[in-house]
Design a protein around this motif. Sequence first.
Motif, PDB file in Angstrom:
ATOM      1  N   ARG A 147       5.582   1.364   3.552  1.00 39.13           N
ATOM      2  CA  ARG A 147       6.048   2.534   3.081  1.00 39.13           C
ATOM      3  C   ARG A 147       5.811   2.976   1.589  1.00 39.13           C
ATOM      4  NH1 ARG A 147      12.666   2.316   3.843  1.00 39.13           N
ATOM      5  NH2 ARG A 147      11.828   2.562   5.915  1.00 39.13           N
ATOM      6  N   PRO A 148       5.651   2.036   0.772  1.00 41.90           N
ATOM      7  CA  PRO A 148       5.233   2.379  -0.934  1.00 41.90           C
ATOM      8  C   PRO A 148       3.731   3.024  -0.555  1.00 41.90           C
ATOM      9  CG  PRO A 148       5.899   0.270  -0.795  1.00 41.90           C
ATOM     10  CD  PRO A 148       6.025   0.526   0.679  1.00 41.90           C
ATOM     11  N   LEU A 149       2.963   2.725   0.319  1.00 42.59           N
ATOM     12  CA  LEU A 149       1.588   3.189   0.403  1.00 42.59           C
ATOM     13  C   LEU A 149       1.895   4.819   0.842  1.00 42.59           C
ATOM     14  CD1 LEU A 149      -1.559   3.484   0.393  1.00 42.59           C
ATOM     15  CD2 LEU A 149      -1.351   2.581   2.777  1.00 42.59           C
ATOM     16  N   ARG A 150       2.775   4.938   1.724  1.00 42.79           N
ATOM     17  CA  ARG A 150       2.739   6.266   2.429  1.00 42.79           C
ATOM     18  C   ARG A 150       3.534   7.259   1.244  1.00 42.79           C
ATOM     19  NH1 ARG A 150      -0.939   5.329   5.592  1.00 42.79           N
ATOM     20  NH2 ARG A 150      -0.293   4.695   7.776  1.00 42.79           N
ATOM     21  N   THR A 151       4.262   6.887   0.706  1.00 45.36           N
ATOM     22  CA  THR A 151       4.988   7.538  -0.536  1.00 45.36           C
ATOM     23  C   THR A 151       3.922   7.819  -1.543  1.00 45.36           C
ATOM     24  OG1 THR A 151       7.289   6.318  -0.473  1.00 45.36           O
ATOM     25  CG2 THR A 151       6.633   7.451  -2.366  1.00 45.36           C
ATOM     26  N   PHE A 152       3.047   6.718  -1.844  1.00 46.43           N
ATOM     27  CA  PHE A 152       1.938   7.242  -2.816  1.00 46.43           C
ATOM     28  C   PHE A 152       1.003   7.995  -2.388  1.00 46.43           C
ATOM     29  CE2 PHE A 152      -2.257   6.189  -4.211  1.00 46.43           C
ATOM     30  CZ  PHE A 152      -2.120   6.193  -5.781  1.00 46.43           C
ATOM     31  N   GLN A 153       0.712   8.055  -1.159  1.00 41.06           N
ATOM     32  CA  GLN A 153      -0.146   9.045  -0.494  1.00 41.06           C
ATOM     33  C   GLN A 153       0.200  10.486  -0.536  1.00 41.06           C
ATOM     34  OE1 GLN A 153      -1.033   6.792   3.252  1.00 41.06           O
ATOM     35  NE2 GLN A 153      -2.995   6.297   2.521  1.00 41.06           N
TER      36      GLN A 153
END
Length: 205
Positions: A147-153
């Motif tokens: 989830r943090p990765l998708r937010t970052f992306q």
Amino acid sequence: MADMGAFREAVAAWAAGGPDEDARELAERLDVRTAVLLEGPSDVAAVDALAALRGRDLAAEGVCVVAMGGAMNVGRHARLLGPSGLGLRLTGLCDARERPFYARGWAGAGAAEQHYFVCVADLEDELVRALGVPRVEEVVRAEGDLRPLRTFQSQPAQQGRDAGGQLRRFLGTKKGRKIRYGRLLVEALEPGRVPAPLDALLADL
């Protein structure tokens, strides 16, 4: 009983301007023969993880893996640990843009062989390319970081980067994350997919 961790601490204190006695005494007592000069702790985590996967105990082999706190510190560490200092054999791993620092460091230490291995961009880039984006995302998911990765992306600044570049950036966005994934990504590698610079470094030790 003294261990290689104590020697690394003594080297760090010496490099910061402290006395050399502890480092010299521990180097002799532990029979340290080789210093692996790396930019930071995430690189150390990756090297240690690959050594463990291959059944190697680097400390028992007289190999000290050193995080220098930045590539620009390589000159001082090479002088302290190499032929002009403790007389250890020097090797290491660096990013392509850091190669000039290593070349000058080795020359300034009086090392006859400029023996170190170069990543195209950095070690994270090498690991992401070796694993492939889907496999790296599997590791990220298993760690609860998807989830943090998708937010970052989704951030505007990431829209011009490919997925591999986004992953590399993501690994450096939180304190300790690069260190953790330095180990995890190496552990996820298939035996024949180890990045060439990392593989060559271990083979050289």
